[in-house]
Design a protein around this motif. Structure first.
Motif, PDB file in Angstrom:
ATOM      1  N   LEU A 136       0.818  -1.304  -0.046  1.00  0.00           N
ATOM      2  CA  LEU A 136       0.034   0.029   0.005  1.00  0.00           C
ATOM      3  C   LEU A 136       0.848   1.274  -0.013  1.00  0.00           C
ATOM      4  CD1 LEU A 136      -2.906   1.415   0.064  1.00  0.00           C
ATOM      5  CD2 LEU A 136      -2.720   1.181   2.654  1.00  0.00           C
ATOM      6  N   VAL A 137       0.612   1.979  -1.141  1.00  0.00           N
ATOM      7  CA  VAL A 137       1.334   3.300  -1.209  1.00  0.00           C
ATOM      8  C   VAL A 137       0.240   4.411  -0.855  1.00  0.00           C
ATOM      9  CG1 VAL A 137       2.410   5.013  -2.500  1.00  0.00           C
ATOM     10  CG2 VAL A 137       3.166   2.643  -2.841  1.00  0.00           C
ATOM     11  N   ASP A 138       0.512   5.164   0.264  1.00  0.00           N
ATOM     12  CA  ASP A 138      -0.593   6.249   0.724  1.00  0.00           C
ATOM     13  C   ASP A 138      -0.544   7.146  -0.370  1.00  0.00           C
ATOM     14  OD1 ASP A 138      -1.280   5.535   3.371  1.00  0.00           O
ATOM     15  OD2 ASP A 138       0.749   5.846   3.711  1.00  0.00           O
ATOM     16  N   VAL A 139      -1.821   7.521  -0.998  1.00  0.00           N
ATOM     17  CA  VAL A 139      -2.014   8.712  -1.808  1.00  0.00           C
ATOM     18  C   VAL A 139      -3.050   9.606  -1.188  1.00  0.00           C
ATOM     19  CG1 VAL A 139      -1.749   6.942  -3.588  1.00  0.00           C
ATOM     20  CG2 VAL A 139      -4.073   7.402  -2.935  1.00  0.00           C
ATOM     21  N   THR A 140      -3.186  10.611  -1.716  1.00  0.00           N
ATOM     22  CA  THR A 140      -4.424  11.662  -1.562  1.00  0.00           C
ATOM     23  C   THR A 140      -4.897  12.087  -2.742  1.00  0.00           C
ATOM     24  OG1 THR A 140      -2.843  13.738  -1.986  1.00  0.00           O
ATOM     25  CG2 THR A 140      -2.749  12.730   0.477  1.00  0.00           C
ATOM     26  N   SER A 207      -8.297  18.367  -1.064  1.00  0.00           N
ATOM     27  CA  SER A 207      -7.757  19.079  -2.387  1.00  0.00           C
ATOM     28  C   SER A 207      -7.608  17.917  -3.327  1.00  0.00           C
ATOM     29  CB  SER A 207      -6.184  19.295  -1.778  1.00  0.00           C
ATOM     30  OG  SER A 207      -5.479  18.228  -1.482  1.00  0.00           O
ATOM     31  N   GLY A 208      -7.907  18.320  -4.452  1.00  0.00           N
ATOM     32  CA  GLY A 208      -7.815  17.360  -5.574  1.00  0.00           C
ATOM     33  C   GLY A 208      -9.176  16.397  -6.108  1.00  0.00           C
ATOM     34  N   ALA A 213     -15.065  22.153  -6.706  1.00  0.00           N
ATOM     35  CA  ALA A 213     -15.802  22.802  -8.016  1.00  0.00           C
ATOM     36  C   ALA A 213     -17.251  22.496  -7.695  1.00  0.00           C
ATOM     37  CB  ALA A 213     -15.281  22.257  -9.227  1.00  0.00           C
ATOM     38  N   ALA A 214     -17.677  21.485  -7.317  1.00  0.00           N
ATOM     39  CA  ALA A 214     -19.224  21.451  -7.078  1.00  0.00           C
ATOM     40  C   ALA A 214     -19.541  22.385  -6.017  1.00  0.00           C
ATOM     41  CB  ALA A 214     -19.598  19.790  -6.617  1.00  0.00           C
TER      42      ALA A 214
END
Length: 325
Positions: A136-140, A207-208, A213-214
């Motif tokens: 598992l590689v932590d992503v955001t 973020s991201g 945007a909504a």
């Protein structure tokens, strides 16, 4: 972040009843209150959910499903294919998170990462490699595309909404799940049940994600604050630094199930189809993963995973998976 024409948001199709069921479940919970290397499933220690015994049973159910998953035949992974390379390496590198209840959440008492996404990544690893070996590689929300483009991960399972913009830089298998944006508030705070209610309010989101945007579109006067993780957004809401937290309803419901001071308010107001993120330019691997999704949907595994994860907090039968496009 990030659907599934399945349980939470099916405002289009037959999901409205299940959306209502989710809200009821969260209210009841609040009223009463990943296998291989880094994944598995369950909702560890959710208040009002029976605590560790319930999460242990859910994790055991997922472990059983992973054990039953049959590896793909060699004919489906010809020499030189991405799947064959992953099998030879012996590990599926998965971009994911440890902070999303019901989807991919670290249980500090066991070291497991449990939830729907975590379980799906374990099943895919078993199908490719023959055992649920994942890293598992932590992503955001802000780092997923970069990690896929640089091939630092093989896949991303992280409540990853398919959008036309994202599809220009990464490939998506699926969708394999469907959700919709919703609003989370403090139970002691202002009742904000629609996007328009957010005008003039301080709103946190990741973020991201697609949420910012909504919110800007629905409530141009809202003050938006961005954080990298679900945990940071939730803390800002709980501490009164924000009036509302907008993100996918499933993630917010997971927060509410574990934190009696917050609640999901109102209904979903967007369509968020989750895809499995894959590096762009490898149609063979996308086809392979899509075929695997069709297999686990048709043989009932998908529904069993739902029941062992999301279904531990949402009443009713497992929904139909979204159509793979």
């Amino acid at each position: 972040m990030n659907v599934r024409r399945t349980a939470f948001s099916r405002g289009t199709r037959a999901g409205a009843g299940l959306t209502a069921g989710l809200m009821t479940a969260a209210a009841l919970l609040l009223g009463g209150c990943s296998g291989g290397s880094a994944s598995s499933t369950g909702v560890p220690g959710a208040p009002g959910s029976g605590g560790g015994s319930r999460s242990t049973a859910a994790a055991g159910a997922v472990d059983g499903l992973v054990a039953e998953e049959q590896p793909a035949s060699a004919a489906l992974m010809p020499s030189g294919s991405t799947a064959a390379k992953i099998r030879s390496r012996g590990t599926l590198v998965v971009g994911g998170t440890r902070t999303a209840a019901l989807f991919s959440l670290l249980d500090p008492t066991t070291g497991r990462v449990d939830g729907f996404d975590a379980a799906m990544s374990q099943l895919l690893a078993k199908y490719i490699i023959g055992r649920p070996a994942t890293k598992l590689v932590d992503v955001t929300s802000a780092t997923r595309e970069a990690l896929l483009r640089s091939h630092q991960v093989d896949t991303v399972f992280a409540t990853y909404t398919i959008t036309p913009e994202r599809a220009e830089v990464v490939a998506f298998a699926g969708p394999y799940y469907e959700d919709g944006l919703a609003i989370e508030v403090r139970k002691s705070g202002k009742a904000l049940s629609s996007p328009e209610d957010l005008a003039g309010r301080t709103v946190v989101t990741q973020s991201g994600s697609t949420a910012a945007a909504a919110v800007k579109k629905a409530a141009p006067g809202a003050k938006i604050q961005l954080f990298d993780t679900n945990t940071e957004c939730l803390q800002a809401l709980q501490q009164g630094r924000a009036d509302a937290y907008v993100l996918d309803q499933g993630i917010l419901a997971g927060n509410a199930a574990r934190n009696p001071d917050v609640t999901v308010s109102g209904r979903t107001f967007s369509h968020e189809p989750y895809g499995i993120g894959l590096p762009l330019g490898d149609p063979g691997f996308k086809h392979f993963v899509d075929d695997w999704l069709r297999k686990i949907e048709s043989d009932g595994t998908w529904a069993k995973v739902w029941r062992a994860t999301v279904g531990t907090e949402v009443p009713g039968a497992a929904p139909a998976p979204p159509r793979i496009d």
